[in-house]
Design an enzyme around this catalytic site. Structure first.
Site, PDB file in Angstrom:
ATOM      1  N   ASP A   1       0.104  -9.450   4.136  1.00 37.82           N
ATOM      2  CA  ASP A   1      -1.212  -9.184   4.731  1.00 37.82           C
ATOM      3  C   ASP A   1      -2.379  -9.462   3.771  1.00 37.82           C
ATOM      4  O   ASP A   1      -3.521  -9.573   4.211  1.00 37.82           O
ATOM      5  CB  ASP A   1      -1.301  -7.718   5.173  1.00 37.82           C
ATOM      6  CG  ASP A   1      -0.317  -7.375   6.276  1.00 37.82           C
ATOM      7  OD1 ASP A   1       0.220  -8.315   6.894  1.00 37.82           O
ATOM      8  OD2 ASP A   1      -0.081  -6.186   6.516  1.00 37.82           O
TER       9      ASP A   1
ATOM     10  N   THR B   1       2.409  -8.025  -0.303  1.00 34.31           N
ATOM     11  CA  THR B   1       2.285  -7.921   1.150  1.00 34.31           C
ATOM     12  C   THR B   1       1.843  -9.266   1.706  1.00 34.31           C
ATOM     13  O   THR B   1       0.971  -9.920   1.111  1.00 34.31           O
ATOM     14  CB  THR B   1       1.291  -6.837   1.621  1.00 34.31           C
ATOM     15  OG1 THR B   1       1.037  -7.035   3.007  1.00 34.31           O
ATOM     16  CG2 THR B   1      -0.030  -6.853   0.873  1.00 34.31           C
TER      17      THR B   1
ATOM     18  N   GLU C   1       0.813  -1.218   0.000  1.00 34.79           N
ATOM     19  CA  GLU C   1       0.000   0.000   0.000  1.00 34.79           C
ATOM     20  C   GLU C   1       0.854   1.280   0.000  1.00 34.79           C
ATOM     21  O   GLU C   1       0.592   2.217  -0.747  1.00 34.79           O
ATOM     22  CB  GLU C   1      -0.836  -0.138   1.290  1.00 34.79           C
ATOM     23  CG  GLU C   1      -1.619   0.964   1.760  1.00 34.79           C
ATOM     24  CD  GLU C   1      -1.889   0.852   3.281  1.00 34.79           C
ATOM     25  OE1 GLU C   1      -2.543   1.765   3.740  1.00 34.79           O
ATOM     26  OE2 GLU C   1      -1.449  -0.087   3.980  1.00 34.79           O
TER      27      GLU C   1
ATOM     28  N   HIS D   1       7.983 -11.727  12.985  1.00 32.34           N
ATOM     29  CA  HIS D   1       8.637 -11.717  11.671  1.00 32.34           C
ATOM     30  C   HIS D   1       8.942 -13.104  11.126  1.00 32.34           C
ATOM     31  O   HIS D   1       9.317 -13.223   9.952  1.00 32.34           O
ATOM     32  CB  HIS D   1       9.907 -10.868  11.744  1.00 32.34           C
ATOM     33  CG  HIS D   1       9.594  -9.419  11.963  1.00 32.34           C
ATOM     34  ND1 HIS D   1       9.538  -8.857  13.199  1.00 32.34           N
ATOM     35  CD2 HIS D   1       9.250  -8.441  11.087  1.00 32.34           C
ATOM     36  CE1 HIS D   1       9.211  -7.582  13.087  1.00 32.34           C
ATOM     37  NE2 HIS D   1       9.019  -7.300  11.824  1.00 32.34           N
TER      38      HIS D   1
ATOM     39  N   GLY E   1      -1.124  -8.586  10.749  1.00 31.91           N
ATOM     40  CA  GLY E   1      -2.372  -8.093  10.156  1.00 31.91           C
ATOM     41  C   GLY E   1      -2.872  -6.921  10.971  1.00 31.91           C
ATOM     42  O   GLY E   1      -3.559  -7.104  11.964  1.00 31.91           O
TER      43      GLY E   1
ATOM     44  N   GLU F   1      -2.740  -8.956  15.062  1.00 35.93           N
ATOM     45  CA  GLU F   1      -2.131  -7.894  15.889  1.00 35.93           C
ATOM     46  C   GLU F   1      -2.999  -6.633  15.967  1.00 35.93           C
ATOM     47  O   GLU F   1      -2.932  -5.885  16.931  1.00 35.93           O
ATOM     48  CB  GLU F   1      -0.748  -7.535  15.355  1.00 35.93           C
ATOM     49  CG  GLU F   1      -0.783  -7.002  13.934  1.00 35.93           C
ATOM     50  CD  GLU F   1       0.584  -6.727  13.322  1.00 35.93           C
ATOM     51  OE1 GLU F   1       1.576  -6.653  14.065  1.00 35.93           O
ATOM     52  OE2 GLU F   1       0.637  -6.576  12.091  1.00 35.93           O
TER      53      GLU F   1
HETATM   54  O1  F6P Z   1       2.887  -4.914   6.040  1.00 36.99           O
HETATM   55  C1  F6P Z   1       3.406  -6.143   6.328  1.00 36.99           C
HETATM   56  C2  F6P Z   1       3.666  -6.296   7.814  1.00 36.99           C
HETATM   57  O2  F6P Z   1       4.305  -7.530   7.976  1.00 36.99           O
HETATM   58  C3  F6P Z   1       2.431  -6.177   8.712  1.00 36.99           C
HETATM   59  O3  F6P Z   1       1.687  -7.355   8.819  1.00 36.99           O
HETATM   60  C4  F6P Z   1       3.037  -5.761  10.015  1.00 36.99           C
HETATM   61  O4  F6P Z   1       2.100  -5.043  10.801  1.00 36.99           O
HETATM   62  C5  F6P Z   1       4.168  -4.888   9.611  1.00 36.99           C
HETATM   63  O5  F6P Z   1       4.540  -5.298   8.303  1.00 36.99           O
HETATM   64  C6  F6P Z   1       5.343  -4.961  10.518  1.00 36.99           C
HETATM   65  O6  F6P Z   1       6.312  -4.097  10.036  1.00 36.99           O
HETATM   66  P1  F6P Z   1       7.781  -3.935  10.604  1.00 36.99           P
HETATM   67  O7  F6P Z   1       8.531  -5.173  10.270  1.00 36.99           O
HETATM   68  O8  F6P Z   1       8.330  -2.751   9.927  1.00 36.99           O
HETATM   69  O9  F6P Z   1       7.632  -3.759  12.079  1.00 36.99           O
END
Ligand code: F6P
Length: 341
Positions: free
Chosen positions: A127, A125, A103, A271, A170, A221
């Site tokens: 997501d 993504t 996005e 992650h 998510g 989340e």
């Molecule tokens: O946009 C993908 C995503 O994995 C989301 O599900 C999550 O909220 C976010 O990235 C986490 O991002 P970062 O790794 O920058 O904390």
């Protein structure tokens, strides 16, 4: 043509498969030259590049992450950001960009396309919440990782007569929670689209224990209890203004223990859901997206994003992809609710 490629936002299994397909068809069939931009939009912003020829993409199809690196840099938030991007493209002799992202990355691509930059987008993504495409690559891998984790948690939950909560990614959409939860027989699935009642969740937990099974609760989340946002621990904002989430799983475990007297523990998958090798589905989808993206660039069809519709890859305006998120519909959530409790 000399084409720059970049990957932005959270990394995702399948990014390397897209890069490989873009370069293999772009250099091998169309005769284009490529330059890799490092770390998302930071690459064009700071002019940091790496070589990206056919030898550089050998062997990367099954590799997780992205050989180009990624970041959440937003040129529109930087001093003279857009001018610096266009100056660097000009200086490096780059005629066009293939931007692979979600996005935010594609939102930047949309605005640059409106300013005349030649850009084609590829949706990415884990997501799966990007509008205009049925699926994004990376999602299937994330769901399979979460499903396998939940399968494992079932057996230890049974042994210890505990309620186990699994927090998955998510923040706006509950696709991972829904698919992984349904695929692994979770007893409750909580998603951002449907604020939940703690009393109801506790009732499901108790009924599950009464049936001599230990409950598994999958929570996205971004899920929140009805009438309050207090369960969300905000850990600052990124360059696109998104809250870094976390904490709903721990919060819910404490509520379940308090209300039911049963032990409740939380596993945050974090992650792990984004790491490692892509599934066959994601490798295939990412490869097809890459092939069609380079076709669009070769036909000078700028400002477009490739998308999956059914089994076809189509082109849609970039703007369509980023105007609204694709959320889980109530009817689909109702299908999952049949198995709650
Ligand atoms: O946009 C993908 C995503 O994995 C989301 O599900 C999550 O909220 C976010 O990235 C986490 O991002 P970062 O790794 O920058 O904390």
């Amino acid at each position: 043509m000399r084409i720059g490629v970049l990957t932005g936002g959270g990394d995702c299994p399948g990014l390397n498969a897209v890069i490989r397909a873009v370069v293999r068809k772009g250099a091998g069939i169309y005769g284009h030259e490529f330059v890799g931009f490092r770390d998302g939009w930071r690459g064009p912003l700071e002019g940091t590049t790496m070589p990206l020829g056919i030898p550089d993409v050998r062997g990367i199809l099954p590799r997780g992450g992205t050989i180009l690196g990624s970041s959440r840099t937003n040129p529109f938030k930087e001093e003279r950001g857009v001018e610096r991007v266009t100056e660097n493209l000009h200086r490096l002799g780059v005629d066009a960009l293939v931007a692979i992202g979600g996005e935010d990355t594609l939102g930047v691509a949309t605005k640059l396309a409106e300013r005349g930059v030649h850009v084609v987008g590829v949706p990415k993504t884990i997501d799966n919440d990007l509008n205009a495409t049925d699926y994004t690559f990376g999602f299937d891998t994330a769901v399979n990782i979460a499903m396998e984790a939940i399968d494992r948690l079932h057996t230890t939950a049974e042994s210890h007569h505990r309620a186990l909560i699994v927090e998955v990614m998510g923040r706006h959409a509950g696709w991972i929670a829904l698919h992984a939860g349904m695929a692994s027989g979770a007893n409750v699935i909580l998603i951002p689209e449907q604020p939940f009642s703690v009393e109801r969740v506790c009732a499901y937990v108790e009924s599950r224990f009464q049936a001599h099974y230990a409950p598994i609760i999958v929570v996205a989340e971004g899920a929140t209890p009805s009438g309050s946002g207090e369960a969300v621990l905000e850990k600052g904002l990124d360059a696109f203004g998104h809250a870094r989430l976390g904490g709903i799983g721990e919060w819910l475990a404490a509520e379940i223990e308090k209300n039911t007297g049963k032990e409740a523990r939380t596993t945050v998958l974090g992650h792990i859901q984004r790491g490692g090798t892509p599934t066959a589905f994601d490798r295939m989808l990412a490869t097809r997206f890459g092939l069609h993206a380079i076709d669009a660039a070769s036909e000078n069809d700028w400002g477009k994003m490739v998308a999956l519709r059914g089994t076809d890859i189509v082109r849609v305006p970039l703007a369509d992809a980023t105007t609204e998120l694709k959320l889980v519909k109530p009817e689909l959530y109702a299908e999952a609710e049949v198995f709650f409790g």
